[in-house]
Design a protein around this motif. Structure first.
Motif, short mmCIF file in Angstrom:
data_model
loop_
_atom_site.label_atom_id
_atom_site.label_comp_id
_atom_site.label_asym_id
_atom_site.label_seq_id
_atom_site.Cartn_x
_atom_site.Cartn_y
_atom_site.Cartn_z
N GLY A 1 -9.56 -46.88 -34.46
CA GLY A 1 -9.25 -48.18 -33.80
C GLY A 1 -10.18 -49.42 -33.74
N GLU A 2 -11.38 -48.98 -34.22
CA GLU A 2 -12.13 -50.01 -34.47
C GLU A 2 -11.71 -50.66 -35.91
OE1 GLU A 2 -16.32 -47.67 -32.52
OE2 GLU A 2 -15.90 -47.94 -34.74
N LEU A 3 -11.52 -49.81 -36.71
CA LEU A 3 -10.90 -50.45 -38.08
C LEU A 3 -9.63 -51.41 -37.94
CD1 LEU A 3 -11.37 -47.16 -39.94
CD2 LEU A 3 -12.65 -49.26 -40.44
N ARG B 1 -11.25 -51.30 -48.30
CA ARG B 1 -12.13 -50.18 -47.95
C ARG B 1 -11.67 -49.62 -46.43
NH1 ARG B 1 -18.12 -52.67 -48.73
NH2 ARG B 1 -18.12 -52.20 -50.75
N ARG B 2 -11.16 -50.69 -45.57
CA ARG B 2 -10.92 -50.12 -44.32
C ARG B 2 -9.53 -49.05 -44.33
NH1 ARG B 2 -12.32 -55.55 -42.63
NH2 ARG B 2 -10.42 -56.49 -43.29
N VAL C 1 -9.56 -59.37 -48.99
CA VAL C 1 -8.91 -58.06 -49.70
C VAL C 1 -9.54 -56.88 -49.92
CG1 VAL C 1 -7.25 -57.81 -51.63
CG2 VAL C 1 -6.90 -59.86 -50.25
N LEU C 2 -10.79 -57.22 -50.34
CA LEU C 2 -11.55 -56.10 -50.80
C LEU C 2 -11.91 -55.23 -49.63
CD1 LEU C 2 -13.84 -57.78 -53.65
CD2 LEU C 2 -11.73 -56.98 -53.74
N ASN D 1 -2.61 -54.74 -55.80
CA ASN D 1 -2.53 -53.09 -56.30
C ASN D 1 -3.39 -52.41 -55.29
OD1 ASN D 1 -0.80 -53.43 -58.46
ND2 ASN D 1 -2.42 -53.81 -59.94
N GLY D 2 -3.70 -52.75 -53.97
CA GLY D 2 -4.46 -52.10 -53.30
C GLY D 2 -4.01 -50.77 -52.40
N PHE D 3 -4.58 -50.60 -51.15
CA PHE D 3 -4.13 -49.50 -50.44
C PHE D 3 -3.51 -50.03 -49.22
CE2 PHE D 3 -7.75 -48.10 -52.65
CZ PHE D 3 -7.03 -47.00 -53.56
N VAL D 4 -2.44 -49.24 -48.63
CA VAL D 4 -1.81 -49.66 -47.41
C VAL D 4 -1.24 -48.17 -46.59
CG1 VAL D 4 -0.52 -51.70 -48.14
CG2 VAL D 4 0.39 -49.38 -48.88
#
Ligand code: GLA
Length: 383
Positions: A292-294, A274-275, A269-270, A42-45
């Motif tokens: 890019g670092e992420l 955030r990233r 996952v957590l 249920n996170g972000f993409v």
């Protein structure tokens, strides 16, 4: 349109086989900028539809069964609308049968139909040819029978087909990106609410390059389901329905009750959630260095914590890290093979490709492949 030739090929084949004029649907594959294995939590993409995908031709027939012909496999199968169940010896057919079955559950189809399809996505590259196929069929049926399904209903049917007929408990990212893609844009998607925000993607002097390891891992499906089970069991221990509901401090509070491997997976996952949000923010600020670092940090997590990488993917990302031309890279998709996604200076692409090509062959005695992609729009009717 980039897919004109493909659409023409599929249309001609349909006319030749069935002597009728079909409806033609284009359904794209996807890339994912960042946010891996977060969707089923249920996170972000942050995916985007691309200009390559599947074209499906579909039309009603007056026969007593349905027929589907896969041009790329040169295989034809027939099926009955009343007897839909997964088959054991034909993986692509299960995507089709699963979708037809899901549509049947919503509104009973009363007439039989024929389908022809073909694609221009490299197979097994992690560009979601499966979601593209599912979406092409559900969209085609919706048009053909005027079912009035919403796009969200259609992607739910596609996802369920994959769960029930292919037995991969995938998230919703691939189907969503393929259905809702916007030209030249990526979609920041909240998988809990299915709310999305469109980001026009302008990388200025940088470009995205995909590098295919040409590795298809045979255990990928069960390893994928295993990861999902781990996440769900950690969430259950915390008394919530998904890892989206918890903070890192909550997770730390039960660390001693978890194996180190499971703790790291949940932590990944957590952190990945955030990233994704940080990546979207850095795009807004046009801070591509941070972006890019992420990407590099995401790969690190996928490799070290979530354990879904492989030697070939790691090697390609380490080549990217060593190159002054690349500002970010990571494995993309479910893992265990497929592509890396790289953000690098447009002027340096040819040189970088040459270096990686040589190093990869030297190390693995097999070639890698390169693709540049254009971000395109979601599923649409061609004719
Ligand atoms: C596959 C699945 C998606 C997603 C990715 C990993 O592509 O189909 O739902 O989980 O893996 O991010």
């Amino acid at each position: 349109m980039a897919n004109n030739a493909l659409a023409q090929k599929v249309e001609l084949e349909f006319q030749k086989r069935f002597g009728k004029e079909p409806l033609l649907i284009f359904s794209p594959g996807r890339i994912n900028l960042i946010g891996e294995h977060t969707d089923y939590n249920n996170g972000f993409v942050f995916p985007a539809a691309i200009d390559k995908g599947i074209v499906c031709a579909i039309q009603k027939n007056n026969k007593d069964s349905c027929e589907v012909y896969a041009i790329d496999k040169n295989r034809s199968e027939t099926f009955l609308l009343d007897h839909l169940k997964p088959v054991t010896n034909n993986w692509w057919l299960n995507y089709v049968l699963g979708v037809v079955s899901g549509v049947q559950e919503k509104s009973k189809l009363t007439e039989n139909f024929d389908i022809v399809f073909a694609g221009d996505l490299p197979s097994g590259a992690g560009l979601s040819s499966s979601a593209a196929l599912e979406n092409s069929i559900v969209f085609g049926l919706n048009e053909l029978f005027d079912l009035k399904l919403s796009k969200k209903e259609m992607i739910a049917i596609s996802q369920k087909a994959e769960h029930d007929f292919v037995e991969v408990k995938c998230g919703i990212m691939d189907q969503f990106a393929s259905m809702f893609g916007v030209q030249d844009s990526a979609l920041l998607l909240d998988c809990k609410t299915l709310a999305s925000k469109t980001y026009q993607v302008k990388f200025n002097q940088y470009k995205l390059l995909l590098i295919n390891t040409n590795v298809k891992h045979s255990l990928a499906d069960s390893a994928y389901n295993d990861r999902r089970n781990v996440c769900e069991s950690v969430a259950a221990k915390l008394g919530v329905t998904s890892l989206r509901e918890v903070a890192i401090s909550d997770l730390q509070s039960i660390e001693k009750d978890l194996s180190e491997a499971d703790f790291q997976k949940a932590l990944y996952v957590l952190e990945e959630n955030r990233r994704v949000l940080a990546a979207a923010e850095s795009l807004e600020k046009n801070d591509l260095k941070r972006f890019g670092e992420l990407l590099f940090a995401s790969h690190n997590g996928l490799q070290q914590q979530y354990n879904v990488s492989c030697a070939e993917l790691d090697f390609l990302v380490s080549c990217a890290k060593e190159s002054a031309a690349v500002i970010g890279a990571r494995m993309m998709g479910g893992g265990f093979g497929g592509c890396t996604i790289n953000l690098l200076k447009a002027t340096e692409i040819e040189q970088f490709k040459k270096e990686v090509e040589e190093a990869y062959i030297k190390k693995f005695y097999k070639p890698c492949s390169f693709y540049t992609v254009t971000l395109g729009k979601g599923v649409f009717r061609v004719n």
